[in-house]
Motif scaffolding. Structure first.
Motif, PDB file in Angstrom:
ATOM      1  N   ASP A 132      -2.879  10.995 -11.366  1.00 61.98           N
ATOM      2  CA  ASP A 132      -2.625   9.677 -12.400  1.00 61.98           C
ATOM      3  C   ASP A 132      -1.955   8.724 -11.708  1.00 61.98           C
ATOM      4  O   ASP A 132      -2.264   7.420 -12.054  1.00 61.98           O
ATOM      5  CB  ASP A 132      -1.638  10.542 -13.531  1.00 61.98           C
ATOM      6  N   GLU A 133      -0.865   8.909 -11.007  1.00 58.76           N
ATOM      7  CA  GLU A 133      -0.149   7.582 -10.199  1.00 58.76           C
ATOM      8  C   GLU A 133      -1.081   7.109  -9.180  1.00 58.76           C
ATOM      9  O   GLU A 133      -0.901   5.890  -9.299  1.00 58.76           O
ATOM     10  CB  GLU A 133       1.084   8.264  -9.639  1.00 58.76           C
ATOM     11  N   ALA A 134      -1.888   7.648  -8.518  1.00 60.98           N
ATOM     12  CA  ALA A 134      -2.810   7.201  -7.611  1.00 60.98           C
ATOM     13  C   ALA A 134      -3.692   6.328  -8.214  1.00 60.98           C
ATOM     14  O   ALA A 134      -3.908   5.041  -7.705  1.00 60.98           O
ATOM     15  CB  ALA A 134      -3.462   8.237  -6.787  1.00 60.98           C
ATOM     16  N   GLU A 135      -4.510   6.540  -9.126  1.00 62.80           N
ATOM     17  CA  GLU A 135      -5.355   5.933  -9.993  1.00 62.80           C
ATOM     18  C   GLU A 135      -4.622   4.526 -10.426  1.00 62.80           C
ATOM     19  O   GLU A 135      -5.366   3.537 -10.291  1.00 62.80           O
ATOM     20  CB  GLU A 135      -5.878   6.852 -11.236  1.00 62.80           C
ATOM     21  N   ARG A 136      -3.418   4.636 -11.068  1.00 64.07           N
ATOM     22  CA  ARG A 136      -2.635   3.640 -11.769  1.00 64.07           C
ATOM     23  C   ARG A 136      -2.450   2.474 -10.586  1.00 64.07           C
ATOM     24  O   ARG A 136      -2.703   1.465 -10.702  1.00 64.07           O
ATOM     25  CB  ARG A 136      -1.586   4.147 -12.547  1.00 64.07           C
ATOM     26  N   LEU A 137      -1.695   2.905  -9.480  1.00 61.36           N
ATOM     27  CA  LEU A 137      -1.493   2.174  -8.603  1.00 61.36           C
ATOM     28  C   LEU A 137      -2.590   1.369  -7.921  1.00 61.36           C
ATOM     29  O   LEU A 137      -2.472   0.291  -7.273  1.00 61.36           O
ATOM     30  CB  LEU A 137      -0.542   2.948  -7.456  1.00 61.36           C
ATOM     31  N   ALA A 138      -3.802   2.166  -7.728  1.00 66.79           N
ATOM     32  CA  ALA A 138      -4.744   1.554  -7.024  1.00 66.79           C
ATOM     33  C   ALA A 138      -5.368   0.389  -7.896  1.00 66.79           C
ATOM     34  O   ALA A 138      -5.788  -0.746  -7.602  1.00 66.79           O
ATOM     35  CB  ALA A 138      -6.038   2.593  -6.955  1.00 66.79           C
ATOM     36  N   ARG A 139      -5.342   0.828  -8.973  1.00 60.66           N
ATOM     37  CA  ARG A 139      -5.791  -0.405 -10.031  1.00 60.66           C
ATOM     38  C   ARG A 139      -4.946  -1.507 -10.148  1.00 60.66           C
ATOM     39  O   ARG A 139      -5.417  -2.704 -10.087  1.00 60.66           O
ATOM     40  CB  ARG A 139      -6.174   0.271 -11.661  1.00 60.66           C
ATOM     41  N   GLU A 140      -3.650  -1.285 -10.271  1.00 63.58           N
ATOM     42  CA  GLU A 140      -2.604  -2.394 -10.294  1.00 63.58           C
ATOM     43  C   GLU A 140      -2.643  -3.332  -8.828  1.00 63.58           C
ATOM     44  O   GLU A 140      -2.465  -4.428  -9.043  1.00 63.58           O
ATOM     45  CB  GLU A 140      -1.237  -1.786 -10.478  1.00 63.58           C
ATOM     46  N   HIS A 141      -2.908  -2.510  -7.922  1.00 68.67           N
ATOM     47  CA  HIS A 141      -2.802  -3.254  -6.603  1.00 68.67           C
ATOM     48  C   HIS A 141      -4.168  -4.194  -6.560  1.00 68.67           C
ATOM     49  O   HIS A 141      -3.950  -5.480  -5.876  1.00 68.67           O
ATOM     50  CB  HIS A 141      -3.242  -2.165  -5.430  1.00 68.67           C
ATOM     51  N   SER A 142      -5.133  -3.832  -6.767  1.00 66.29           N
ATOM     52  CA  SER A 142      -6.253  -4.635  -7.045  1.00 66.29           C
ATOM     53  C   SER A 142      -6.262  -6.002  -8.133  1.00 66.29           C
ATOM     54  O   SER A 142      -6.730  -7.174  -7.682  1.00 66.29           O
ATOM     55  CB  SER A 142      -7.547  -3.667  -7.282  1.00 66.29           C
ATOM     56  N   VAL A 143      -5.706  -5.601  -9.154  1.00 69.19           N
ATOM     57  CA  VAL A 143      -5.633  -6.653 -10.077  1.00 69.19           C
ATOM     58  C   VAL A 143      -4.678  -7.484  -9.699  1.00 69.19           C
ATOM     59  O   VAL A 143      -4.781  -8.754  -9.736  1.00 69.19           O
ATOM     60  CB  VAL A 143      -5.198  -5.958 -11.347  1.00 69.19           C
ATOM     61  N   ARG A 144      -3.330  -6.950  -9.120  1.00 69.87           N
ATOM     62  CA  ARG A 144      -2.156  -8.085  -8.736  1.00 69.87           C
ATOM     63  C   ARG A 144      -2.792  -9.050  -7.768  1.00 69.87           C
ATOM     64  O   ARG A 144      -2.673 -10.158  -7.698  1.00 69.87           O
ATOM     65  CB  ARG A 144      -1.159  -7.182  -8.146  1.00 69.87           C
ATOM     66  N   ALA A 145      -3.429  -8.599  -6.528  1.00 67.98           N
ATOM     67  CA  ALA A 145      -3.853  -9.423  -5.669  1.00 67.98           C
ATOM     68  C   ALA A 145      -5.049 -10.015  -5.926  1.00 67.98           C
ATOM     69  O   ALA A 145      -5.121 -11.488  -5.560  1.00 67.98           O
ATOM     70  CB  ALA A 145      -4.247  -8.420  -4.258  1.00 67.98           C
ATOM     71  N   GLY A 146      -6.046  -9.543  -6.764  1.00 67.24           N
ATOM     72  CA  GLY A 146      -7.040 -10.342  -7.272  1.00 67.24           C
ATOM     73  C   GLY A 146      -6.831 -11.606  -8.415  1.00 67.24           C
ATOM     74  O   GLY A 146      -7.311 -12.702  -7.968  1.00 67.24           O
ATOM     75  N   ASN A 147      -5.590 -11.247  -9.060  1.00 68.07           N
ATOM     76  CA  ASN A 147      -5.369 -12.386 -10.075  1.00 68.07           C
ATOM     77  C   ASN A 147      -4.824 -13.513  -9.105  1.00 68.07           C
ATOM     78  O   ASN A 147      -4.976 -14.722  -9.422  1.00 68.07           O
ATOM     79  CB  ASN A 147      -4.431 -11.847 -11.133  1.00 68.07           C
ATOM     80  N   HIS A 190       0.668  -1.043   0.106  1.00 65.03           N
ATOM     81  CA  HIS A 190       0.042  -0.074   0.003  1.00 65.03           C
ATOM     82  C   HIS A 190       1.000   1.341  -0.161  1.00 65.03           C
ATOM     83  O   HIS A 190       0.294   2.364  -0.321  1.00 65.03           O
ATOM     84  CB  HIS A 190      -0.730   0.006   1.050  1.00 65.03           C
ATOM     85  N   GLU A 191       2.156   0.985   0.189  1.00 64.57           N
ATOM     86  CA  GLU A 191       2.897   2.380   0.597  1.00 64.57           C
ATOM     87  C   GLU A 191       2.861   3.236  -0.705  1.00 64.57           C
ATOM     88  O   GLU A 191       2.591   4.638  -0.445  1.00 64.57           O
ATOM     89  CB  GLU A 191       4.411   1.914   0.787  1.00 64.57           C
ATOM     90  N   GLY A 192       3.301   2.713  -1.995  1.00 64.19           N
ATOM     91  CA  GLY A 192       3.203   3.733  -2.951  1.00 64.19           C
ATOM     92  C   GLY A 192       1.887   4.249  -3.306  1.00 64.19           C
ATOM     93  O   GLY A 192       1.950   5.537  -3.472  1.00 64.19           O
ATOM     94  N   LEU A 193       0.662   3.583  -3.343  1.00 63.98           N
ATOM     95  CA  LEU A 193      -0.554   4.232  -3.322  1.00 63.98           C
ATOM     96  C   LEU A 193      -0.835   5.347  -2.382  1.00 63.98           C
ATOM     97  O   LEU A 193      -1.253   6.437  -2.666  1.00 63.98           O
ATOM     98  CB  LEU A 193      -1.822   2.980  -3.286  1.00 63.98           C
ATOM     99  N   VAL A 194      -0.541   5.001  -1.166  1.00 63.78           N
ATOM    100  CA  VAL A 194      -0.657   6.057  -0.002  1.00 63.78           C
ATOM    101  C   VAL A 194       0.220   7.359  -0.229  1.00 63.78           C
ATOM    102  O   VAL A 194      -0.491   8.363  -0.243  1.00 63.78           O
ATOM    103  CB  VAL A 194      -0.223   5.464   1.312  1.00 63.78           C
TER     104      VAL A 194
END
Length: 237
Positions: free
Chosen positions: A200-215, A187-191
């Motif tokens: 832009d970065e916050a949106e990208r990291l939030a989506r990547e965080h969800s996809v990575r853990a979800g997959n 969560h560090e980068g997102l926060v």
């Protein structure tokens, strides 16, 4: 006034429904009652010293939250997280939380930054104590904080509808981390992107965080489902 006195009974009944739902929800989301466990109105009524009608209303409420499933002719059971459930939750979270992260970043100020960092610090503290329940609570609280800081009321309302399912999902994904402290790193980068106002970065990291853990979770659950199916086929052969 007689009319006002007449209102007291249904208010009290609704309160008991809420109390019963709160207690049942707590044992489900913390894992004290495992997914797939059958719940009977009679046993719960005796255990909680409530009427079957109150228990039934509480269970119906948990059905709407996705925590309990009502099986025709079989009663109630604690919902299990399937690979399909995990996919739906992580794609939905990805959409909600990516938008929330962008909006929170774009509307960041000193007070909001302090609120965000306090939520992140609670997650760090929970990870240091290596308490799975506290970690899950703090993880969900951090994401809810970002949603709240977005200032988007309808987004917050929709997120609240799946909050308890998201908590079960978070508990499942965090349980797969090799080290508890990794949840902080996740969560560090997102926060810090949100705190710095980088939408832009916050949106990208939030989506990547969800996809990575979800997959990762979906792959794990699919493997379990294939193994169960194979076992059933072998047993019935």
């Amino acid at each position: 006034m007689p009319a006002l006195a007449a209102l007291s009974a249904p208010i009290e009944k609704r309160s008991l429904n809420n109390v019963a739902a709160d207690q049942l929800r707590q044992v489900i989301v913390t894992g004290a009652v495992a997914p797939g466990v059958r719940l009977t109105e009679v046993a719960l009524a005796v255990r909680m010293n409530l009427s079957r009608g109150t228990i039934r209303a509480a269970l119906q409420r948990l059905v709407t939250e996705g925590l309990v499933v009502q099986r025709p002719y079989a009663g109630w059971e604690v919902a299990s997280l399937t690979s399909r459930d995990a996919w739906e939750l992580y794609t939905l979270r990805g959409a909600f939380e990516a938008l929330a992260a962008r909006l929170a970043a774009e509307n960041m100020d000193t007070t909001k930054r302090r609120t965000l960092m306090e939520a992140f610090e609670r997650l760090n503290d929970a990870a240091n104590f290596n308490d799975p329940k506290a970690i899950t609570d703090a993880d969900l609280s951090l994401h809810k904080t970002i949603v709240s800081l977005s200032g988007h009321r309808r987004l917050a309302d929709q997120y609240a509808l799946v909050e308890y399912q998201v908590r079960m999902y978070i508990a499942s994904t965090n349980a797969r981390l090799p080290k508890r402290q990794q949840v902080v790193q996740e969560h560090e980068g997102l926060v810090f992107a949100v705190a710095s106002g980088n939408g832009d970065e916050a949106e990208r990291l939030a989506r990547e965080h969800s996809v990575r853990a979800g997959n990762d979770l979906v792959t794990h659950l699919k493997r379990q489902e294939r193994e169960r199916l194979s076992t059933l086929e072998t047993t019935s052969a």
